[in-house]
Design an enzyme around this catalytic site. Sequence first.
Site, PDB file in Angstrom:
ATOM      1  CE  LYS A  67      67.729  68.659  39.747  1.00  0.00           C
ATOM      2  NZ  LYS A  67      67.472  67.677  40.820  1.00  0.00           N
ATOM      3  NE  ARG A 110      66.306  68.856  45.025  1.00  0.00           N
ATOM      4  CZ  ARG A 110      65.206  68.508  44.336  1.00  0.00           C
ATOM      5  NH1 ARG A 110      64.397  67.553  44.758  1.00  0.00           N
ATOM      6  NH2 ARG A 110      64.918  69.116  43.213  1.00  0.00           N
ATOM      7  CG  ASN A 159      56.527  49.840  46.345  1.00  0.00           C
ATOM      8  OD1 ASN A 159      56.329  51.050  46.173  1.00  0.00           O
ATOM      9  ND2 ASN A 159      57.144  49.095  45.463  1.00  0.00           N
ATOM     10  CB  SER A 199      56.347  56.928  39.548  1.00  0.00           C
ATOM     11  OG  SER A 199      57.693  56.949  39.906  1.00  0.00           O
ATOM     12  CG  MET A 219      58.632  63.467  50.135  1.00  0.00           C
ATOM     13  SD  MET A 219      58.614  65.244  50.445  1.00  0.00           S
ATOM     14  CE  MET A 219      60.112  65.769  49.651  1.00  0.00           C
ATOM     15  N   GLY A 220      56.435  62.341  46.098  1.00  0.00           N
ATOM     16  CA  GLY A 220      56.532  61.765  44.750  1.00  0.00           C
ATOM     17  C   GLY A 220      55.972  62.654  43.658  1.00  0.00           C
ATOM     18  CG  ASP A 222      58.410  64.968  40.470  1.00  0.00           C
ATOM     19  OD1 ASP A 222      57.553  64.308  39.846  1.00  0.00           O
ATOM     20  OD2 ASP A 222      59.605  64.623  40.535  1.00  0.00           O
ATOM     21  CE  LYS A 226      55.684  61.465  38.578  1.00  0.00           C
ATOM     22  NZ  LYS A 226      57.003  61.682  39.198  1.00  0.00           N
ATOM     23  N   GLY A 292      56.030  68.256  49.007  1.00  0.00           N
ATOM     24  CA  GLY A 292      57.423  68.497  48.603  1.00  0.00           C
ATOM     25  C   GLY A 292      57.583  68.308  47.103  1.00  0.00           C
TER      26      GLY A 292
HETATM   27  P1  NAD Z   1      61.845  54.668  41.237  1.00  0.00           P
HETATM   28  O1  NAD Z   1      61.548  54.495  39.796  1.00  0.00           O
HETATM   29  O2  NAD Z   1      63.113  54.078  41.789  1.00  0.00           O
HETATM   30  O3  NAD Z   1      60.626  54.078  42.122  1.00  0.00           O
HETATM   31  C1  NAD Z   1      59.287  54.344  41.786  1.00  0.00           C
HETATM   32  C2  NAD Z   1      58.377  53.999  42.946  1.00  0.00           C
HETATM   33  O4  NAD Z   1      57.020  54.287  42.572  1.00  0.00           O
HETATM   34  C3  NAD Z   1      58.396  52.520  43.312  1.00  0.00           C
HETATM   35  O5  NAD Z   1      58.121  52.409  44.680  1.00  0.00           O
HETATM   36  C4  NAD Z   1      57.246  51.949  42.483  1.00  0.00           C
HETATM   37  O6  NAD Z   1      56.750  50.747  43.003  1.00  0.00           O
HETATM   38  C5  NAD Z   1      56.247  53.079  42.637  1.00  0.00           C
HETATM   39  N1  NAD Z   1      55.265  53.139  41.555  1.00  0.00           N
HETATM   40  C6  NAD Z   1      55.502  53.123  40.212  1.00  0.00           C
HETATM   41  N2  NAD Z   1      54.349  53.248  39.539  1.00  0.00           N
HETATM   42  C7  NAD Z   1      53.368  53.330  40.480  1.00  0.00           C
HETATM   43  C8  NAD Z   1      51.962  53.475  40.420  1.00  0.00           C
HETATM   44  N3  NAD Z   1      51.327  53.559  39.254  1.00  0.00           N
HETATM   45  N4  NAD Z   1      51.267  53.530  41.584  1.00  0.00           N
HETATM   46  C9  NAD Z   1      51.902  53.470  42.783  1.00  0.00           C
HETATM   47  N5  NAD Z   1      53.233  53.327  42.907  1.00  0.00           N
HETATM   48  C10 NAD Z   1      53.954  53.265  41.760  1.00  0.00           C
HETATM   49  O7  NAD Z   1      61.752  56.216  41.504  1.00  0.00           O
HETATM   50  P2  NAD Z   1      62.430  57.079  42.667  1.00  0.00           P
HETATM   51  O8  NAD Z   1      63.730  57.593  42.184  1.00  0.00           O
HETATM   52  O9  NAD Z   1      62.361  56.341  43.961  1.00  0.00           O
HETATM   53  O10 NAD Z   1      61.442  58.340  42.704  1.00  0.00           O
HETATM   54  C11 NAD Z   1      60.106  58.179  43.149  1.00  0.00           C
HETATM   55  C12 NAD Z   1      59.296  59.368  42.727  1.00  0.00           C
HETATM   56  O11 NAD Z   1      59.768  60.534  43.369  1.00  0.00           O
HETATM   57  C13 NAD Z   1      59.356  59.669  41.224  1.00  0.00           C
HETATM   58  O12 NAD Z   1      58.043  59.875  40.767  1.00  0.00           O
HETATM   59  C14 NAD Z   1      60.171  60.929  41.127  1.00  0.00           C
HETATM   60  O13 NAD Z   1      59.786  61.752  40.028  1.00  0.00           O
HETATM   61  C15 NAD Z   1      59.831  61.607  42.451  1.00  0.00           C
HETATM   62  N6  NAD Z   1      60.861  62.545  42.906  1.00  0.00           N
HETATM   63  C16 NAD Z   1      60.442  63.672  43.527  1.00  0.00           C
HETATM   64  C17 NAD Z   1      61.378  64.600  43.988  1.00  0.00           C
HETATM   65  C18 NAD Z   1      60.940  65.828  44.705  1.00  0.00           C
HETATM   66  O14 NAD Z   1      61.763  66.712  44.983  1.00  0.00           O
HETATM   67  N7  NAD Z   1      59.700  65.956  45.079  1.00  0.00           N
HETATM   68  C19 NAD Z   1      62.752  64.357  43.791  1.00  0.00           C
HETATM   69  C20 NAD Z   1      63.145  63.175  43.182  1.00  0.00           C
HETATM   70  C21 NAD Z   1      62.184  62.258  42.751  1.00  0.00           C
END
Ligand code: NAD
Length: 321
Positions: A67, A110, A159, A199, A219-220, A222, A226, A292
């Site tokens: 990917k 996924r 949130n 994030s 899950m966040g 990655d 973070k 995750g």
């Molecule tokens: P998004 O930008 O749409 O949403 C971001 C979220 O994080 C929102 O809820 C926002 O309010 C919150 N946020 C932002 N800064 C913050 C902070 N400093 N403290 C607390 N909360 C905060 O992003 P998304 O597409 O929903 O993705 C969310 C996260 O998941 C991203 O960090 C992304 O990298 C991660 N992600 C992980 C995987 C995985 O496989 N583990 C896959 C995809 C995305």
Amino acid sequence: MLIVKEEICREVIGRTEAFRAVEDVFAAMASGKAYNFPVIREAIGYADALYGFKSGFDKAGLVLGLKAGGYWPGNEARGLTNHQSTIFLFDPDTGQPKAMVGANYLTAVRTAAASSVSIKHLARSNSKVLGMIGAGFQSAFQMQAALEQRNFEKVIGWNLHSEMLSRLEETASDAGIPFEAVDLDRLGREADVIISITSSFDPIIMKAQISPGTHLACMGTDTKGKQEVDAELFAIATVFTDEIAQSISIGEAQHAIAIGLIKDTDITPIGAVINGDHKGRTSDDEITLFDGTGVGLQDLAVASVAVELAIKHGKATEIDL
Ligand code: NAD
């Protein structure tokens, strides 16, 4: 070579297909039949973008590929998704390109499938309240997939940016389940299952806030730096992950490892539970946690199924390279 467009992926891959593909590949990883190659992720010094590759080979499913993609923060202002992903599959017998697949939607399903697999195998069977931390793009996919795993009666959510909570409310409402916005103390006290998908670079939920018996799917996190969960909470939980190497380097475990609260041997691949080699949760009071991190093989697994189904329904486009 075949091309499967974003919109076709949305048509052919639902939560059930994604769940099955991700559960199978986690099992193959744990039994040594599938492995991820080292991840490359670079700040390219242009457009503030992060770009990289996740790749691997699943010998059980004969899926080879990568990917490519990353994060372009300026995209939203152009009406585009900030996260951009494309998957390339190759024939493992010849190395020839097999398919190019639009992967923005596939990444979301996924990722949701991964936390959903963890809930299936680790959450208490009588879980009733789902707690959501995060209300971004991924959160809706996460909630929809989680709701299929237990008879949840209520969703509660928090949130940092409260104006985004309407996404959680609408998603719960579409599923016919009541939603309430709560503070983190209530979320930790009342939720049987918690999904964090933010994030954040600082811990959001602390050890003192979590009730015995909770399952957390984090899950966040990655990327290096973070963090969503207090390292002390991480250390008292029984921890599972998609891949240990990623968990300790770019996942939630990086923090508890760095301060010596846990060792990599304290973490179990979720595939070992799926395969029956680890018993998973052992009591109703145990706190379980799934870290995750998102592995390339998850992407390849769902893309491979998308290609199969697109061919079956006559929706893959063939080109000569
Ligand atoms: P998004 O930008 O749409 O949403 C971001 C979220 O994080 C929102 O809820 C926002 O309010 C919150 N946020 C932002 N800064 C913050 C902070 N400093 N403290 C607390 N909360 C905060 O992003 P998304 O597409 O929903 O993705 C969310 C996260 O998941 C991203 O960090 C992304 O990298 C991660 N992600 C992980 C995987 C995985 O496989 N583990 C896959 C995809 C995305």
